[in-house]
Design a protein around this motif. Structure first.
Motif, short mmCIF file in Angstrom:
data_model
loop_
_atom_site.label_atom_id
_atom_site.label_comp_id
_atom_site.label_asym_id
_atom_site.label_seq_id
_atom_site.Cartn_x
_atom_site.Cartn_y
_atom_site.Cartn_z
N PHE A 134 5.46 45.24 -34.90
CA PHE A 134 6.62 45.48 -34.02
C PHE A 134 6.14 45.58 -32.58
O PHE A 134 5.06 46.10 -32.31
N HIS A 135 6.96 45.11 -31.66
CA HIS A 135 6.55 45.04 -30.26
C HIS A 135 7.40 45.89 -29.32
O HIS A 135 6.94 46.24 -28.24
N VAL A 136 8.63 46.20 -29.71
CA VAL A 136 9.56 46.87 -28.79
C VAL A 136 10.39 47.92 -29.52
O VAL A 136 10.73 47.77 -30.70
N VAL A 137 10.72 48.98 -28.78
CA VAL A 137 11.58 50.05 -29.27
C VAL A 137 12.58 50.37 -28.16
O VAL A 137 12.22 50.39 -26.99
N TYR A 217 10.99 50.44 -24.46
CA TYR A 217 9.54 50.52 -24.46
C TYR A 217 8.93 49.28 -25.10
O TYR A 217 9.53 48.67 -25.99
N THR A 218 7.72 48.95 -24.66
CA THR A 218 7.01 47.83 -25.26
C THR A 218 5.54 48.19 -25.44
O THR A 218 4.99 49.02 -24.69
N GLU A 223 4.09 42.37 -21.07
CA GLU A 223 4.65 42.66 -19.77
C GLU A 223 5.87 43.57 -19.91
O GLU A 223 6.59 43.52 -20.91
N GLN A 224 6.09 44.40 -18.91
CA GLN A 224 7.28 45.24 -18.87
C GLN A 224 8.48 44.41 -18.41
O GLN A 224 8.34 43.44 -17.66
#
Length: 250
Positions: A134-137, A217-218, A223-224
């Motif tokens: 998983f990469h993002v929340v 979040y990542t 990158e943000q």
């Protein structure tokens, strides 16, 4: 990472085992009573002040969307927002899902104007392969109550484990999914969700807006959404803690 989380009061016990299980299985967790009434009132006041001040430019740092009011870069737009992206429960949820170092990708706001706001079911990362990490929340801070009529977010539990994207399983991701659930809760609640879960806004069928903030979040290797180093203001940098600076990667 561990030092930053510890200084922000995040421990292995910040989330209960049942809460962790729900994040693992369902992909989202709804927490009520996170924001006290004074904080909610202050956020609402700041929210509307920013909307008036920024006008047609509101949200442009990240994204503007037809049928909605949006704000972006809230990290730099008031101390009242600091506790959102540094809240221990949220950070514990992010770390539990990503299981590695992460940063705040963006802190934005969105509310659908009356008669608008419907979104197709989507994941914030796009299609995943089976077994890919998983990469993002994301987290949704309910500034107003979410009801069945005012554009509450819909989620399809467990779909974070599906390879591909909603279009691979549905003829029309704009339509309803038989397993979808609406996030319904009072103002001051927070929904933490694995952003690979299929989700989307629904139509606001009331006469008023329905406000929410999103702390997204990542994992740190990505990158943000908003480059916090580029946007950080000195007044913000001086105000926040070292741990908050770590989360922002500034």
């Amino acid at each position: 990472m561990e030092e930053a989380l510890t200084s922000l009061d995040v421990t292995d016990h910040t989330l209960t085992e049942q809460e962790k299980k729900q994040l693992d299985e369902q992909g989202f967790l709804l927490l009520t009573g996170i924001m006290e009434s004074d904080w909610i009132h202050q956020v609402r006041e700041s929210y509307e002040t920013l909307m008036r001040r920024e006008g047609q430019s509101a949200g442009m740092e990240v994204h503007q969307e037809t049928g909605t009011r949006r704000l972006a870069d809230l990290v730099n737009k008031g101390e009242v927002f600091d506790r959102m992206y540094t809240h221990p429960k949220v950070l514990a949820g992010v770390y539990h899902i990503l299981k590695r170092e992460f940063n705040l990708s963006s802190l934005n706001a969105r509310d659908a104007v009356p008669g608008q706001g419907h979104q197709a079911l989507h994941a914030d990362w796009g299609a995943r392969t089976q077994g890919e990490p998983f990469h993002v929340v994301n987290s949704i801070w309910l500034i107003d109550e979410f009801t069945a009529d005012n554009g509450a977010t819909r989620v399809v539990p467990g779909t974070q484990h599906q390879a591909g994207s909603p279009g691979d399983y549905m003829s029309d991701p704009q339509g309803e999914h038989p397993d979808q659930q609406l996030i319904l809760a009072p103002a001051g609640s927070v929904a933490i969700f694995n952003a690979h879960v299929w989700h989307g806004g629904t139509t606001n069928r009331t006469a008023t807006t329905r406000r929410a903030c999103h702390a997204y979040y990542t994992a740190s290797e990505h990158e943000q959404q908003l480059d916090q180093k580029e946007y950080i203001r000195k007044s913000t940098y001086d105000r926040i803690t070292e741990a908050a600076r770590y989360l922002l990667n500034v």
